[in-house]
Design an enzyme around this catalytic site. Structure first.
Site, PDB file in Angstrom:
ATOM      1  N   SER A   7     -22.825 -33.871  34.816  1.00 54.04           N
ATOM      2  CA  SER A   7     -22.360 -34.725  35.704  1.00 54.04           C
ATOM      3  C   SER A   7     -23.219 -35.640  36.173  1.00 54.04           C
ATOM      4  O   SER A   7     -23.904 -36.263  35.535  1.00 54.04           O
ATOM      5  CB  SER A   7     -21.443 -33.959  36.665  1.00 54.04           C
ATOM      6  OG  SER A   7     -20.565 -34.867  37.715  1.00 54.04           O
ATOM      7  N   ASP A  13     -11.162 -33.850  31.297  1.00 53.51           N
ATOM      8  CA  ASP A  13     -12.202 -34.028  32.524  1.00 53.51           C
ATOM      9  C   ASP A  13     -11.420 -34.928  33.502  1.00 53.51           C
ATOM     10  O   ASP A  13     -11.108 -35.852  33.228  1.00 53.51           O
ATOM     11  CB  ASP A  13     -13.601 -34.608  32.110  1.00 53.51           C
ATOM     12  CG  ASP A  13     -14.607 -34.672  33.122  1.00 53.51           C
ATOM     13  OD1 ASP A  13     -14.140 -34.570  34.233  1.00 53.51           O
ATOM     14  OD2 ASP A  13     -15.580 -34.434  32.857  1.00 53.51           O
ATOM     15  N   HIS A  70     -13.934 -30.800  33.778  1.00 53.79           N
ATOM     16  CA  HIS A  70     -15.437 -31.306  34.198  1.00 53.79           C
ATOM     17  C   HIS A  70     -16.316 -30.054  34.249  1.00 53.79           C
ATOM     18  O   HIS A  70     -17.372 -30.118  33.764  1.00 53.79           O
ATOM     19  CB  HIS A  70     -15.075 -32.095  35.580  1.00 53.79           C
ATOM     20  CG  HIS A  70     -16.367 -32.413  35.791  1.00 53.79           C
ATOM     21  ND1 HIS A  70     -17.087 -33.602  35.397  1.00 53.79           N
ATOM     22  CD2 HIS A  70     -17.106 -32.570  36.919  1.00 53.79           C
ATOM     23  CE1 HIS A  70     -18.217 -34.014  35.688  1.00 53.79           C
ATOM     24  NE2 HIS A  70     -18.458 -33.317  36.747  1.00 53.79           N
TER      25      HIS A  70
END
Length: 276
Positions: free
Chosen positions: A97, A227, A256
């Site tokens: 991320s 995601d 995610h």
């Protein structure tokens, strides 16, 4: 465990497990978490003979809650300070991320010989926010709302993210882990509210296009198609096109936070790439 002090006096907390003569893997965590988010991966790769290192980004976890420096240039400089202090050579860097953006910025500027390969998982590059040059991005109003919600009631906000879209626990029929929810909330509340607030701008508005173009080591770009935090279509496929030596691996229907919900799938795939 230890700390590295940067040029501006910030103490960066890090974990360093395994033999120091083994090939190192450096883990870069997502927003608003800490090195603890990598427990599963650190234990897994430690068991396969690697030296595993994870740090808390400034303002996050156990690192100094600074009033400034919450931008990708400073994050990358902090990583450089850590890798210099530990004299890491031919390291693998794995970023999730926001940590994927941090890793990309660091690798694009790293000293020769520091980096061997990289893995970007559910990562924010090339750029998240919508613009004329990035029409598939998310409107700035979404990130404005994140900031407003964080400032209004951070504890509730973090509870809603972790129990909902981050891990895909808002999808019907999914196996919900209360432990993951609690651990996400715990890590988030350890950090500074100001750092987390300013980091939203860093992860959403930083343009990584030129960073990706500069990276010449092999990079695995892994992303789940469901995601809900960093939409697949505007991230992973675009990043691979910019990389000189990028490999795209898509995970159908995964969220995610797939490193935590499906480590039995992700860890062996990453290991295979690092060994290839």
């Amino acid at each position: 465990m230890g700390t590295v002090v940067t040029n501006d006096g910030t103490s960066i907390f890090y974990k360093d497990w395994g033999p120091h003569d083994a090939q190192p893997i450096v883990f870069h965590h997502g927003w608003p978490l800490s090195a603890d988010d990598w427990d599963n991966q650190m234990l897994y790769f430690l068991s396969h003979g690697y030296r595993v290192i994870a740090h808390d980004r400034r303002g996050h976890g156990r690192s100094t809650q600074t009033s400034s420096g919450h931008d990708m240039d400073t994050y990358a400089a902090d990583v450089a300070a850590l890798t210099d202090a530990l004299n890491l050579r031919d390291a693998f860097h794995i970023g999730h991320s926001t940590g994927g953006g941090e890793a990309a910025r660091y690798i694009a500027r790293a000293k020769p010989g520091r980096v061997a390969k990289a893995v970007l998982v559910s990562a924010v590059p090339p750029i998240m926010v919508k613009s004329d040059s990035n029409p598939g991005g998310l409107p700035i109003e979404i990130f404005d709302e994140l900031r407003a919600t964080l400032a209004g009631n951070r504890a509730q906000f973090y509870s809603e993210i972790s129990s909902g879209p981050f891990y895909g626990f808002n999808r019907p029929g999914v196996n919900v882990s209360q432990g993951l929810i609690n651990n996400w909330w715990r890590q988030g509340m350890m950090g500074g509210a100001n750092a987390h607030y300013e980091c939203i701008k860093a992860f959403s508005e930083t343009d990584f296009n030129e960073d990706l173009k500069k990276i010449d080591v092999p990079v695995l770009v892994a992303h789940g198609t469901d995601d809900q935090i960093v939409p697949y279509a505007d991230s992973a496929p675009l990043s691979v096109k910019l990389l000189k030596n990028g490999i795209l691996k898509s995970y159908e229907g995964l969220p995610h936070g797939m490193l935590s919900t499906h480590p039995e799938i992700l860890n062996p795939d990453i290991l295979a790439f690092l060994r290839s």
